[in-house]
Design a protein around this motif. Structure first.
Motif, short mmCIF file in Angstrom:
data_model
loop_
_atom_site.label_atom_id
_atom_site.label_comp_id
_atom_site.label_asym_id
_atom_site.label_seq_id
_atom_site.Cartn_x
_atom_site.Cartn_y
_atom_site.Cartn_z
N MET A 1 0.84 -1.43 0.05
CA MET A 1 0.08 0.02 -0.09
C MET A 1 0.79 1.21 -0.10
N ARG A 2 1.93 1.31 0.79
CA ARG A 2 2.77 2.33 0.75
C ARG A 2 3.35 2.72 -0.55
N TRP A 3 3.60 1.83 -1.39
CA TRP A 3 4.40 1.86 -2.75
C TRP A 3 3.18 2.70 -3.45
N MET A 4 1.95 2.15 -3.45
CA MET A 4 0.94 2.95 -4.04
C MET A 4 0.83 4.03 -3.66
N LEU A 5 0.92 4.68 -2.48
CA LEU A 5 0.65 5.91 -1.98
C LEU A 5 1.95 6.97 -2.49
N ASP A 6 3.02 6.19 -2.49
CA ASP A 6 4.21 7.01 -2.91
C ASP A 6 3.92 7.53 -4.54
N ILE A 7 3.77 6.19 -5.24
CA ILE A 7 3.34 6.74 -6.82
C ILE A 7 2.34 7.66 -6.79
N GLN A 8 1.18 7.67 -6.31
CA GLN A 8 0.42 8.65 -5.97
C GLN A 8 0.75 10.25 -5.91
N LEU A 9 1.45 10.22 -4.81
CA LEU A 9 2.23 11.35 -4.42
C LEU A 9 3.20 11.84 -5.31
N GLY A 10 3.98 10.99 -6.22
CA GLY A 10 4.89 11.35 -7.13
C GLY A 10 4.21 12.02 -8.63
N ARG A 11 2.70 11.84 -8.56
CA ARG A 11 2.27 12.50 -9.94
C ARG A 11 2.45 14.05 -9.76
N ARG A 12 2.53 14.44 -10.71
CA ARG A 12 2.68 16.14 -10.79
C ARG A 12 1.49 16.78 -10.87
N ASN A 13 0.26 15.95 -11.46
CA ASN A 13 -0.93 16.73 -11.64
C ASN A 13 -1.74 16.99 -10.33
N LEU A 14 -1.54 16.48 -9.10
CA LEU A 14 -2.12 16.57 -8.13
C LEU A 14 -2.05 17.91 -7.32
N SER A 15 -3.07 18.54 -6.89
CA SER A 15 -3.33 19.69 -6.32
C SER A 15 -2.89 19.54 -4.81
N PRO A 16 -2.73 20.68 -4.30
CA PRO A 16 -2.43 20.47 -2.84
C PRO A 16 -3.37 19.77 -1.77
N ILE A 17 -4.53 20.13 -1.96
CA ILE A 17 -5.53 19.24 -1.41
C ILE A 17 -5.43 17.91 -1.44
N GLN A 18 -5.33 17.43 -2.96
CA GLN A 18 -5.30 16.05 -3.28
C GLN A 18 -4.14 15.46 -2.51
N ARG A 19 -3.00 15.94 -2.52
CA ARG A 19 -1.89 15.61 -1.99
C ARG A 19 -2.06 15.53 -0.27
N ILE A 20 -2.59 16.27 0.28
CA ILE A 20 -3.04 16.19 1.62
C ILE A 20 -4.00 14.94 1.69
N ALA A 21 -4.92 14.74 0.89
CA ALA A 21 -5.87 13.57 1.11
C ALA A 21 -4.94 12.27 0.93
N VAL A 22 -4.08 12.22 -0.10
CA VAL A 22 -3.21 11.00 -0.23
C VAL A 22 -2.39 10.65 1.06
N ALA A 23 -1.90 11.91 1.48
CA ALA A 23 -0.77 11.95 2.72
C ALA A 23 -1.63 11.37 3.89
N GLU A 24 -2.91 11.73 4.17
CA GLU A 24 -3.54 11.36 5.20
C GLU A 24 -3.70 9.66 5.36
N LYS A 25 -3.45 9.08 4.35
CA LYS A 25 -3.34 7.53 4.28
C LYS A 25 -2.21 7.09 5.03
N TYR A 26 -1.35 8.02 5.22
CA TYR A 26 -0.03 7.63 5.85
C TYR A 26 -0.08 7.98 7.36
N ARG A 27 -1.07 8.34 7.62
CA ARG A 27 -1.16 8.99 9.22
C ARG A 27 -1.07 7.60 10.09
#
Length: 147
Positions: A1-27
């Protein structure tokens, strides 16, 4: 799962709020690390490698690998801790319309947060006024209660 989240955060087209939503999965991961560090600190008596505090220090040094969960999540999302906190409050709010406006990019995180807080302040003020009116007993001719 962590790998998938890292890939999602590596995408350049995510807005700041979308990056925050993905980062919350790391909580849960970071909270687990923080909890383990607290346990380890308790075993060592709150001290790191030495058994007594430094002579020049007013406090005992703590475990070397402290984790500030909010700061770590903000770093993961590539945002400041302030922006991260505002974004999380928006994502946790009950205002679905506001969430969608921020997620779609119609509003910035700061503007959305400002609207969220302003709405809460207005509600609190309205509740205070209604409580005050009830306590004063409007409609009651007693001048002492109205004063």
């Amino acid at each position: 799962m962590r790998w998938m989240l890292d890939i999602q955060l590596g995408r350049r087209n995510l807005s700041p709020i979308q990056r925050i939503a993905v980062a919350e999965k790391y909580r849960p991961i970071y909270e687990k690390q923080a909890k383990e560090n607290l346990k380890e600190g308790g075993r060592k008596g709150g001290l790191s490698n030495s058994s007594k505090p430094s002579q020049n220090s007013s406090k005992a040094s703590t475990i070397d690998n402290n984790i500030d969960v909010r700061a770590k999540l903000a770093e993961t999302a590539g945002e400041s801790t302030d922006t991260y906190s505002k974004g999380k409050k928006i994502l946790d709010s009950d205002d679905e319309n506001l969430k969608q406006e921020v997620l779609s990019g119609e509003k910035s995180i700061h503007a959305g947060y400002k609207e969220l807080i302003q709405g809460k302040e207005e509600k609190v003020l309205k509740d205070l006024i209604e409580t005050n009116i009830r306590q004063r007993g409007i409609g009651n001719p007693n001048p002492i209660k109205l004063g």
